[in-house]
Write a protein that holds these residues in place. Sequence first.
Motif, PDB file in Angstrom:
ATOM      1  N   HIS A 114       0.816  -1.217   0.000  1.00  0.00           N
ATOM      2  CA  HIS A 114       0.000   0.000   0.000  1.00  0.00           C
ATOM      3  C   HIS A 114       0.847   1.263   0.000  1.00  0.00           C
ATOM      4  N   PRO A 115       0.322   2.319  -0.644  1.00  0.00           N
ATOM      5  CA  PRO A 115       0.764   3.673  -0.308  1.00  0.00           C
ATOM      6  C   PRO A 115      -0.092   4.161   0.848  1.00  0.00           C
ATOM      7  N   ALA A 116       0.462   5.015   1.683  1.00  0.00           N
ATOM      8  CA  ALA A 116      -0.274   5.541   2.828  1.00  0.00           C
ATOM      9  C   ALA A 116       0.131   6.982   3.076  1.00  0.00           C
ATOM     10  N   TYR A 117      -0.775   7.718   3.730  1.00  0.00           N
ATOM     11  CA  TYR A 117      -0.525   9.114   4.049  1.00  0.00           C
ATOM     12  C   TYR A 117      -0.942   9.376   5.484  1.00  0.00           C
ATOM     13  N   ALA A 118      -0.017   9.891   6.276  1.00  0.00           N
ATOM     14  CA  ALA A 118      -0.323  10.317   7.638  1.00  0.00           C
ATOM     15  C   ALA A 118      -0.394  11.838   7.630  1.00  0.00           C
ATOM     16  N   PHE A 119      -1.496  12.384   8.127  1.00  0.00           N
ATOM     17  CA  PHE A 119      -1.721  13.824   8.065  1.00  0.00           C
ATOM     18  C   PHE A 119      -1.391  14.469   9.396  1.00  0.00           C
ATOM     19  N   ARG A 120      -0.730  15.605   9.325  1.00  0.00           N
ATOM     20  CA  ARG A 120      -0.396  16.380  10.504  1.00  0.00           C
ATOM     21  C   ARG A 120      -0.732  17.845  10.253  1.00  0.00           C
ATOM     22  N   THR A 121      -1.179  18.524  11.314  1.00  0.00           N
ATOM     23  CA  THR A 121      -1.454  19.955  11.220  1.00  0.00           C
ATOM     24  C   THR A 121      -0.163  20.729  11.445  1.00  0.00           C
ATOM     25  N   VAL A 122       0.177  21.602  10.512  1.00  0.00           N
ATOM     26  CA  VAL A 122       1.377  22.430  10.624  1.00  0.00           C
ATOM     27  C   VAL A 122       0.968  23.896  10.549  1.00  0.00           C
ATOM     28  N   ASN A 123       1.755  24.738  11.191  1.00  0.00           N
ATOM     29  CA  ASN A 123       1.485  26.170  11.194  1.00  0.00           C
ATOM     30  C   ASN A 123       2.339  26.847  10.128  1.00  0.00           C
ATOM     31  N   VAL A 124       1.702  27.603   9.242  1.00  0.00           N
ATOM     32  CA  VAL A 124       2.408  28.330   8.194  1.00  0.00           C
ATOM     33  C   VAL A 124       1.980  29.788   8.239  1.00  0.00           C
ATOM     34  N   VAL A 125       2.820  30.648   7.711  1.00  0.00           N
ATOM     35  CA  VAL A 125       2.515  32.078   7.633  1.00  0.00           C
ATOM     36  C   VAL A 125       2.329  32.443   6.176  1.00  0.00           C
ATOM     37  N   LYS A 126       1.144  32.967   5.853  1.00  0.00           N
ATOM     38  CA  LYS A 126       0.822  33.352   4.489  1.00  0.00           C
ATOM     39  C   LYS A 126       0.318  34.791   4.493  1.00  0.00           C
ATOM     40  N   ASN A 127       1.032  35.641   3.751  1.00  0.00           N
ATOM     41  CA  ASN A 127       0.698  37.069   3.686  1.00  0.00           C
ATOM     42  C   ASN A 127       0.620  37.692   5.078  1.00  0.00           C
ATOM     43  N   GLY A 128       1.552  37.261   5.938  1.00  0.00           N
ATOM     44  CA  GLY A 128       1.616  37.817   7.277  1.00  0.00           C
ATOM     45  C   GLY A 128       0.618  37.238   8.258  1.00  0.00           C
ATOM     46  N   THR A 129      -0.177  36.245   7.829  1.00  0.00           N
ATOM     47  CA  THR A 129      -1.190  35.641   8.702  1.00  0.00           C
ATOM     48  C   THR A 129      -0.827  34.195   9.002  1.00  0.00           C
ATOM     49  N   ALA A 130      -0.856  33.815  10.277  1.00  0.00           N
ATOM     50  CA  ALA A 130      -0.569  32.438  10.681  1.00  0.00           C
ATOM     51  C   ALA A 130      -1.775  31.556  10.394  1.00  0.00           C
ATOM     52  N   LEU A 131      -1.544  30.441   9.702  1.00  0.00           N
ATOM     53  CA  LEU A 131      -2.612  29.527   9.330  1.00  0.00           C
ATOM     54  C   LEU A 131      -2.242  28.101   9.712  1.00  0.00           C
ATOM     55  N   ASP A 132      -3.242  27.312  10.095  1.00  0.00           N
ATOM     56  CA  ASP A 132      -3.056  25.882  10.316  1.00  0.00           C
ATOM     57  C   ASP A 132      -3.432  25.134   9.045  1.00  0.00           C
ATOM     58  N   MET A 133      -2.512  24.298   8.547  1.00  0.00           N
ATOM     59  CA  MET A 133      -2.757  23.556   7.317  1.00  0.00           C
ATOM     60  C   MET A 133      -2.446  22.087   7.536  1.00  0.00           C
ATOM     61  N   GLN A 134      -3.131  21.223   6.778  1.00  0.00           N
ATOM     62  CA  GLN A 134      -2.893  19.792   6.841  1.00  0.00           C
ATOM     63  C   GLN A 134      -1.773  19.414   5.868  1.00  0.00           C
ATOM     64  N   ARG A 135      -0.798  18.678   6.363  1.00  0.00           N
ATOM     65  CA  ARG A 135       0.298  18.207   5.522  1.00  0.00           C
ATOM     66  C   ARG A 135       0.272  16.688   5.483  1.00  0.00           C
ATOM     67  N   ALA A 136       0.368  16.122   4.288  1.00  0.00           N
ATOM     68  CA  ALA A 136       0.345  14.668   4.108  1.00  0.00           C
ATOM     69  C   ALA A 136       1.765  14.130   4.040  1.00  0.00           C
ATOM     70  N   HIS A 137       2.074  13.168   4.912  1.00  0.00           N
ATOM     71  CA  HIS A 137       3.387  12.529   4.930  1.00  0.00           C
ATOM     72  C   HIS A 137       3.261  11.146   4.285  1.00  0.00           C
ATOM     73  N   PRO A 138       3.967  10.878   3.183  1.00  0.00           N
ATOM     74  CA  PRO A 138       3.776   9.622   2.456  1.00  0.00           C
ATOM     75  C   PRO A 138       4.636   8.472   2.980  1.00  0.00           C
ATOM     76  N   TYR A 139       4.030   7.288   2.987  1.00  0.00           N
ATOM     77  CA  TYR A 139       4.711   6.045   3.345  1.00  0.00           C
ATOM     78  C   TYR A 139       4.396   4.985   2.280  1.00  0.00           C
ATOM     79  N   PHE A 140       5.211   3.931   2.270  1.00  0.00           N
ATOM     80  CA  PHE A 140       4.906   2.764   1.439  1.00  0.00           C
ATOM     81  C   PHE A 140       5.223   1.520   2.257  1.00  0.00           C
ATOM     82  N   ALA A 141       4.358   0.499   2.151  1.00  0.00           N
ATOM     83  CA  ALA A 141       4.541  -0.695   2.976  1.00  0.00           C
ATOM     84  C   ALA A 141       4.134  -1.950   2.213  1.00  0.00           C
TER      85      ALA A 141
END
Length: 258
Positions: A114-141
């Motif tokens: 399988h391919p798999a994706y573990a999602f984590r919330t990361v904080n990013v700054v866009k146009n001077g505003t802090a935003l929480d975004m979901q980032r997908a981390h890929p695995y293979f097993a």
Amino acid sequence: MKYLSVLKSGFLKLPVILFFLAGQWILSAQNPDTIPKREILSGTVTLSTKGLSTFPNLTLGKPAAIFDLSMGGDKFRFEPLLRFSMEGKPWIFVFWLRYELLKTEKLQFKIGAHPAYAFRTVNVVKNGTALDMQRAHPYFATEISPLFTPGKNFSWGPYYIHARGLESDLVQTSNFISLRANVNRIALNENYFLRWLSQAYFLQMDDKRGYYINSTLSANKRNSPFSISTTVNKAIDSNIAGDKFLWNLNLNYNFSKK
């Protein structure tokens, strides 16, 4: 780095390709000769008080909704596992492809990948505003899964998963080796019965190692799609980061369409 970027790009598109191929297979099976003979779609929808994983770094630790699906024929099956937090945020997506090499009255032998994706919330700054975004981390097993059935309601067998993280900041190599035992029906009376699944497992994640036990007990009513269950995961000896004892309660809905 260029090669890794190309690999990751193709990997992110793989679930779409798998869903398309599975859909084409199901459509090709829709005729009177095949529909009565094979189970096209089945699965379990679970609402859990706490999202658990036998891989400690993938445990959610709060209420979750889990969609465990299976589609295909007698030999080859596509089995996506989609997990979300109760807020609707993706937690883990796993897209299993499984093939049954052998099936007799006493022995089953399956392999899978399988391919798999573990999602984590990361904080990013866009146009001077802090935003929480979901980032997908890929695995293979990949997996190897023999299962012995010495009696009508009892089965046991070893199970092995080898997983690779596809980004440099992930766990790069994981090995999961377990010995499983499953008691399918423990009769309480003519209407109710229990199911019990237990396993002892060894987990290696890069240079960390641990020994664990995991057990799930479910209460079921005959001819009802609903059941309730509880899962306990206990570390016996481990230097892997994470809670040493976890448990939850689950409400399960099982369905099958032929």
